[in-house]
Enzyme design. Structure first.
Site, PDB file in Angstrom:
ATOM      1  CB  CYS A 271      -0.920  -0.016   1.220  1.00  0.00           C
ATOM      2  SG  CYS A 271      -1.930   1.483   1.355  1.00  0.00           S
TER       3      CYS A 271
ATOM      4  CD  GLU B 172      -3.191  -2.044  -1.608  1.00  0.00           C
ATOM      5  OE1 GLU B 172      -4.162  -1.743  -2.322  1.00  0.00           O
ATOM      6  OE2 GLU B 172      -2.720  -1.277  -0.764  1.00  0.00           O
TER       7      GLU B 172
END
Length: 221
Positions: free
Chosen positions: A135, A209
């Protein structure tokens, strides 16, 4: 090859699926449906609340003051910068901070944040930072790529503010600090015997993700 580059190489398929997801390219050319972006942004606000908890955990897991300060800086970036961007963008849709905070959580958001928090609870600071890396560092890489595309930062692109925020110097500096801290932790704690375990954490976090982008991409009407 740096530790982070080794992680990316070992999880190359997952990293490509995440950093090159169609959701991101649709932001760059402005073709992404507003409903898709809105759904993503609301869930990302909830995601940031949980990531703030992960950074608070990182402070607790830090073996020394320097690591504590690095994690505290990451926590401040989430609470004082990233969340404000979401609030400003969502205000245009009539959504208040309270609306965002109390939105129903998506399964993808819960799966990702619980995975990161679990990795941190079970492991040391290095394991937690590896789980956070896709991230924190990935968004900087994605935004840099998108910002280089023609028209991505034009005022006519409804997603130019998002791209500019993550491609801008303040966030890029946050990501660079996160990467430097990850490398320092790896120098201290990443043994050859541990590398397979750390790669597995990174690969799974990267996959989650990509699932987060996919969650938004499915909402196109």
């Amino acid at each position: 090859m740096s530790f982070f580059e080794r992680l990316k190489t070992a999880a190359s398929a997952e990293w490509r699926a995440y950093t090159g997801h169609p959701f991101t390219d649709a932001m760059a050319d402005g073709s992404l449906a507003e409903a898709a972006f809105r759904h993503y942004l609301v869930q990302d606000y909830l995601f940031l609340i949980e990531f703030a908890r992960a950074y608070a955990l990182a402070i607790y897991k830090s073996p020394g003051l320097a690591d504590m300060r690095e994690s505290a800086a990451g926590l401040s970036a989430i609470l004082d910068v990233e969340m404000d961007l979401h609030i400003k963008l969502c205000a245009g849709w009539g959504l208040s901070p309270a609306d965002l905070e109390h939105a129903p959580p998506a399964v993808e958001m819960l799966a990702y944040t619980r995975y990161v928090l679990d990795a941190g609870m079970r492991g040391d600071l290095l394991a937690l930072k590896v789980a956070l890396a896709p991230c924190v560092i990935g968004y900087a890489e994605i935004a840099t790529r998108l910002a280089s595309k023609p028209g991505a930062l034009a005022a006519t692109n409804p997603y130019s503010v998002w791209i500019a925020e993550y491609a801008g110097a303040p966030y890029q500096e946050v990501a660079a600090h996160a990467r430097a801290q990850l490398e320092g932790l790896a120098d201290r704690y990443a043994t050859p015997a541990r590398e397979a375990e750390l790669i597995a954490i990174f690969r799974e976090a990267t996959r989650l993700e990509a699932d987060f982008w996919e969650m938004g991409w499915r909402v196109r009407s």
